[in-house]
Write an enzyme that holds these catalytic residues in place. Structure first.
Site, PDB file in Angstrom:
ATOM      1  N   ARG A 184       0.877  -1.321   0.076  1.00 54.84           N
ATOM      2  CA  ARG A 184      -0.049  -0.069   0.125  1.00 54.84           C
ATOM      3  C   ARG A 184       0.761   1.039  -0.251  1.00 54.84           C
ATOM      4  O   ARG A 184       2.002   1.237   0.581  1.00 54.84           O
ATOM      5  CB  ARG A 184      -0.852   0.081   1.176  1.00 54.84           C
ATOM      6  CG  ARG A 184      -2.034  -0.894   1.213  1.00 54.84           C
ATOM      7  CD  ARG A 184      -3.076  -0.661   0.343  1.00 54.84           C
ATOM      8  NE  ARG A 184      -4.144  -1.614   0.044  1.00 54.84           N
ATOM      9  CZ  ARG A 184      -4.203  -2.689  -0.743  1.00 54.84           C
ATOM     10  NH1 ARG A 184      -3.345  -2.706  -1.664  1.00 54.84           N
ATOM     11  NH2 ARG A 184      -5.306  -3.480  -0.811  1.00 54.84           N
ATOM     12  N   HIS A 231      -0.904   0.170  -9.827  1.00 55.29           N
ATOM     13  CA  HIS A 231      -1.828  -0.784  -8.751  1.00 55.29           C
ATOM     14  C   HIS A 231      -2.283  -1.840  -9.401  1.00 55.29           C
ATOM     15  O   HIS A 231      -3.456  -2.425  -9.590  1.00 55.29           O
ATOM     16  CB  HIS A 231      -3.061   0.018  -8.006  1.00 55.29           C
ATOM     17  CG  HIS A 231      -3.332  -0.992  -6.727  1.00 55.29           C
ATOM     18  ND1 HIS A 231      -3.715  -0.205  -5.521  1.00 55.29           N
ATOM     19  CD2 HIS A 231      -3.448  -2.234  -6.688  1.00 55.29           C
ATOM     20  CE1 HIS A 231      -4.139  -1.376  -4.776  1.00 55.29           C
ATOM     21  NE2 HIS A 231      -3.895  -2.379  -5.306  1.00 55.29           N
TER      22      HIS A 231
HETATM   23  P1  NDP Z   1      -1.154 -11.717   4.870  1.00 55.58           P
HETATM   24  O1  NDP Z   1      -2.311 -11.203   5.821  1.00 55.58           O
HETATM   25  O2  NDP Z   1      -1.398 -12.995   4.456  1.00 55.58           O
HETATM   26  O3  NDP Z   1      -0.010 -11.458   5.452  1.00 55.58           O
HETATM   27  C1  NDP Z   1       0.536 -10.517   6.172  1.00 55.58           C
HETATM   28  C2  NDP Z   1       1.888 -10.569   6.680  1.00 55.58           C
HETATM   29  O4  NDP Z   1       2.328  -9.228   7.366  1.00 55.58           O
HETATM   30  C3  NDP Z   1       2.032 -11.821   7.742  1.00 55.58           C
HETATM   31  O5  NDP Z   1       3.333 -12.439   7.437  1.00 55.58           O
HETATM   32  C4  NDP Z   1       2.108 -10.916   9.053  1.00 55.58           C
HETATM   33  O6  NDP Z   1       2.774 -11.411  10.104  1.00 55.58           O
HETATM   34  C5  NDP Z   1       2.842  -9.597   8.465  1.00 55.58           C
HETATM   35  N1  NDP Z   1       2.444  -8.495   9.547  1.00 55.58           N
HETATM   36  C6  NDP Z   1       1.245  -8.028   9.708  1.00 55.58           C
HETATM   37  N2  NDP Z   1       1.475  -6.861  10.588  1.00 55.58           N
HETATM   38  C7  NDP Z   1       2.928  -7.036  10.976  1.00 55.58           C
HETATM   39  C8  NDP Z   1       3.758  -6.203  11.824  1.00 55.58           C
HETATM   40  N3  NDP Z   1       3.171  -5.130  12.538  1.00 55.58           N
HETATM   41  N4  NDP Z   1       4.924  -6.361  11.829  1.00 55.58           N
HETATM   42  C9  NDP Z   1       5.576  -7.540  11.286  1.00 55.58           C
HETATM   43  N5  NDP Z   1       4.638  -8.149  10.527  1.00 55.58           N
HETATM   44  C10 NDP Z   1       3.515  -8.182  10.138  1.00 55.58           C
HETATM   45  O7  NDP Z   1      -1.505 -10.699   3.747  1.00 55.58           O
HETATM   46  P2  NDP Z   1      -1.164 -11.082   2.252  1.00 55.58           P
HETATM   47  O8  NDP Z   1       0.010 -11.631   1.980  1.00 55.58           O
HETATM   48  O9  NDP Z   1      -2.275 -11.912   1.332  1.00 55.58           O
HETATM   49  O10 NDP Z   1      -1.194  -9.692   1.392  1.00 55.58           O
HETATM   50  C11 NDP Z   1      -0.306  -8.575   1.737  1.00 55.58           C
HETATM   51  C12 NDP Z   1      -0.918  -7.150   1.408  1.00 55.58           C
HETATM   52  O11 NDP Z   1      -0.489  -7.179  -0.147  1.00 55.58           O
HETATM   53  C13 NDP Z   1      -2.331  -6.830   1.283  1.00 55.58           C
HETATM   54  O12 NDP Z   1      -2.515  -6.598   2.642  1.00 55.58           O
HETATM   55  C14 NDP Z   1      -2.488  -5.923   0.219  1.00 55.58           C
HETATM   56  O13 NDP Z   1      -2.389  -4.430   0.834  1.00 55.58           O
HETATM   57  C15 NDP Z   1      -1.316  -6.140  -0.707  1.00 55.58           C
HETATM   58  N6  NDP Z   1      -1.567  -6.455  -2.214  1.00 55.58           N
HETATM   59  C16 NDP Z   1      -1.329  -5.689  -3.055  1.00 55.58           C
HETATM   60  C17 NDP Z   1      -1.808  -6.060  -4.204  1.00 55.58           C
HETATM   61  C18 NDP Z   1      -1.355  -5.192  -5.509  1.00 55.58           C
HETATM   62  O14 NDP Z   1      -1.646  -5.535  -6.635  1.00 55.58           O
HETATM   63  N7  NDP Z   1      -0.658  -4.188  -5.204  1.00 55.58           N
HETATM   64  C19 NDP Z   1      -2.749  -7.155  -4.652  1.00 55.58           C
HETATM   65  C20 NDP Z   1      -2.943  -7.922  -3.652  1.00 55.58           C
HETATM   66  C21 NDP Z   1      -2.607  -7.634  -2.242  1.00 55.58           C
HETATM   67  P3  NDP Z   1       2.396 -12.796  10.730  1.00 55.58           P
HETATM   68  O15 NDP Z   1       2.525 -13.745   9.561  1.00 55.58           O
HETATM   69  O16 NDP Z   1       3.338 -13.240  11.703  1.00 55.58           O
HETATM   70  O17 NDP Z   1       0.974 -12.592  10.982  1.00 55.58           O
HETATM   71  C1  OXD Z   2      -5.598  -6.061  -3.141  1.00 57.93           C
HETATM   72  C2  OXD Z   2      -5.333  -5.337  -3.966  1.00 57.93           C
HETATM   73  O1  OXD Z   2      -5.700  -6.079  -1.926  1.00 57.93           O
HETATM   74  O2  OXD Z   2      -5.747  -5.207  -5.093  1.00 57.93           O
HETATM   75  O3  OXD Z   2      -5.959  -7.337  -3.411  1.00 57.93           O
HETATM   76  O4  OXD Z   2      -4.608  -4.420  -3.806  1.00 57.93           O
END
Ligand code: NDP
Ligand code: OXD
Length: 311
Positions: free
Chosen positions: A226, A274
């Site tokens: 993001r 994006h």
């Molecule tokens: P998940 O919820 O599966 O994974 C999130 C990860 O972040 C976990 O490993 C979590 O740790 C870690 N995390 C969260 N908070 C913290 C913190 N404070 N400190 C350290 N680690 C932290 O998410 P996804 O992998 O499915 O997606 C990630 C992001 O990708 C989405 O939220 C979205 O914003 C973005 N996205 C962007 C897209 C694009 O086209 N640009 C498309 C799809 C998604 P833990 O494992 O220990 O809980």
């Molecule tokens: C998502 C994105 O979160 O499109 O899937 O960014």
């Protein structure tokens, strides 16, 4: 009857109506804002950036599904209904798309393509050696569904891979750094930094002057999470000084990126709008329909968001 409300400006309702009805034969598909019908009939909501305050006006919601992996667009709503599960999108095809995007950009930087692109503008023929992948350190902020998927492919390509997450991980070939104490050592070893964190109060602005200072000189950044993870002025200063060699930015705060933003013309910034991984309606519809059926059979849906944790 399965009554579902669809609300998204970026996705086509007719496409989704057709796809979900392939799995749910008694689907009653309503579209916000023109075809909602009586609000008390709505059982499920499938949304991307719904109008703030809107979702609390449906008294019989059983679940709210996000049309994307990120749920910051839902959790920003101060009036989000309290006892309705929020379900994020987990779809192997979304992981595939993200892995493709990250692999392409990481290889671009690893193989020196950014430097060659700039040399081309000067008509300068200057071949350079590049490190063996085992000597190239890639670090992924976030080791969730998408972070793990990408890490695995980097391991298979022979890179030296680390991940940072809240909890410790045990992923073959991936060095696990975790928690606040793990962040600085993780950054200190990372030459290509990838951000795949959810946007939460703790992760907002995580790529800032302090964290950038811990990266090795000449590091690369790829932000596919993001825009608000990055403090833009701090990143621009690091790019201007050469501390950061180049950045690929797919996400911005706000979007679309303002036409006058310095990023557009910066020689060391690569912008995509994006698109790192776009929701693939045919596969995502199957995942969402399966989750609806789970609820209808009395089971919990998969991938419920921990609202307190923010992801
Ligand atoms: P998940 O919820 O599966 O994974 C999130 C990860 O972040 C976990 O490993 C979590 O740790 C870690 N995390 C969260 N908070 C913290 C913190 N404070 N400190 C350290 N680690 C932290 O998410 P996804 O992998 O499915 O997606 C990630 C992001 O990708 C989405 O939220 C979205 O914003 C973005 N996205 C962007 C897209 C694009 O086209 N640009 C498309 C799809 C998604 P833990 O494992 O220990 O809980
Ligand atoms: C998502 C994105 O979160 O499109 O899937 O960014």
């Amino acid at each position: 009857m399965t009554t579902l409300l669809f609300s998204s400006k970026r996705e086509k309702p007719e496409l989704w109506r057709g796809l979900i009805s392939q799995y749910i034969s008694d689907l009653d598909f309503r579209v916000w804002p023109t075809d909602i019908g009586p609000k008390e009939e709505i059982e499920f909501a499938l949304v991307w950036r719904a109008k703030l305050g809107e979702l609390r006006t449906y008294p019989n919601l059983k679940a709210i599904f996000s049309l994307g992996a990120g749920v910051d667009h839902l959790l920003r709503d101060p009036d989000l209904p309290k006892n309705v599960p929020i379900v994020r999108l987990v779809d192997p095809d979304l992981t595939r798309g993200m892995t493709e995007y990250l692999t392409q950009w990481a290889l671009y930087y690893h193989r020196g393509m950014h430097a060659y692109r700039l040399k081309q503008l000067e008509r300068n023929w200057e071949p350079k050696h590049y490190p063996h992948p085992s000597n190239r350190k890639i670090g992924i902020l976030g080791q969730g569904v998408l972070g793990k998927g990408a890490a695995q492919v980097f391991v298979d390509l022979g890179f030296d891979v680390a991940g940072w997450s809240r909890s410790e991980k045990n992923i073959t070939g991936v060095k696990s750094f975790f928690g606040n104490d793990g962040l600085v050592p993780f950054l200190a070893r990372t030459e290509i930094l990838i951000c795949l964190l959810p946007l939460t109060p703790e992760t907002t602005g995580i790529i800032n002057q302090d964290t950038l200072a811990h990266l090795p000189n000449g590091a690369f950044i790829i932000n596919a999470a993001r825009g608000a993870h990055v403090v833009d002025d701090d990143l621009l200063a690091a790019l201007d000084s050469g501390k950061i060699a180049a950045a690929t930015l797919d996400v911005f705060n706000p979007e679309p990126l303002d036409k006058n933003h310095r990023y557009w013309s910066h020689p060391h910034v690569n912008i995509t709008p994006h698109v790192a991984s776009l929701t693939n309606a045919p596969t995502a519809a199957g995942e969402i329909a399966a989750n609806i059926k789970r609820i209808q059979s009395g089971d919990q849906p998969l991938h419920i968001v921990n609202v307190k944790g923010g992801y």
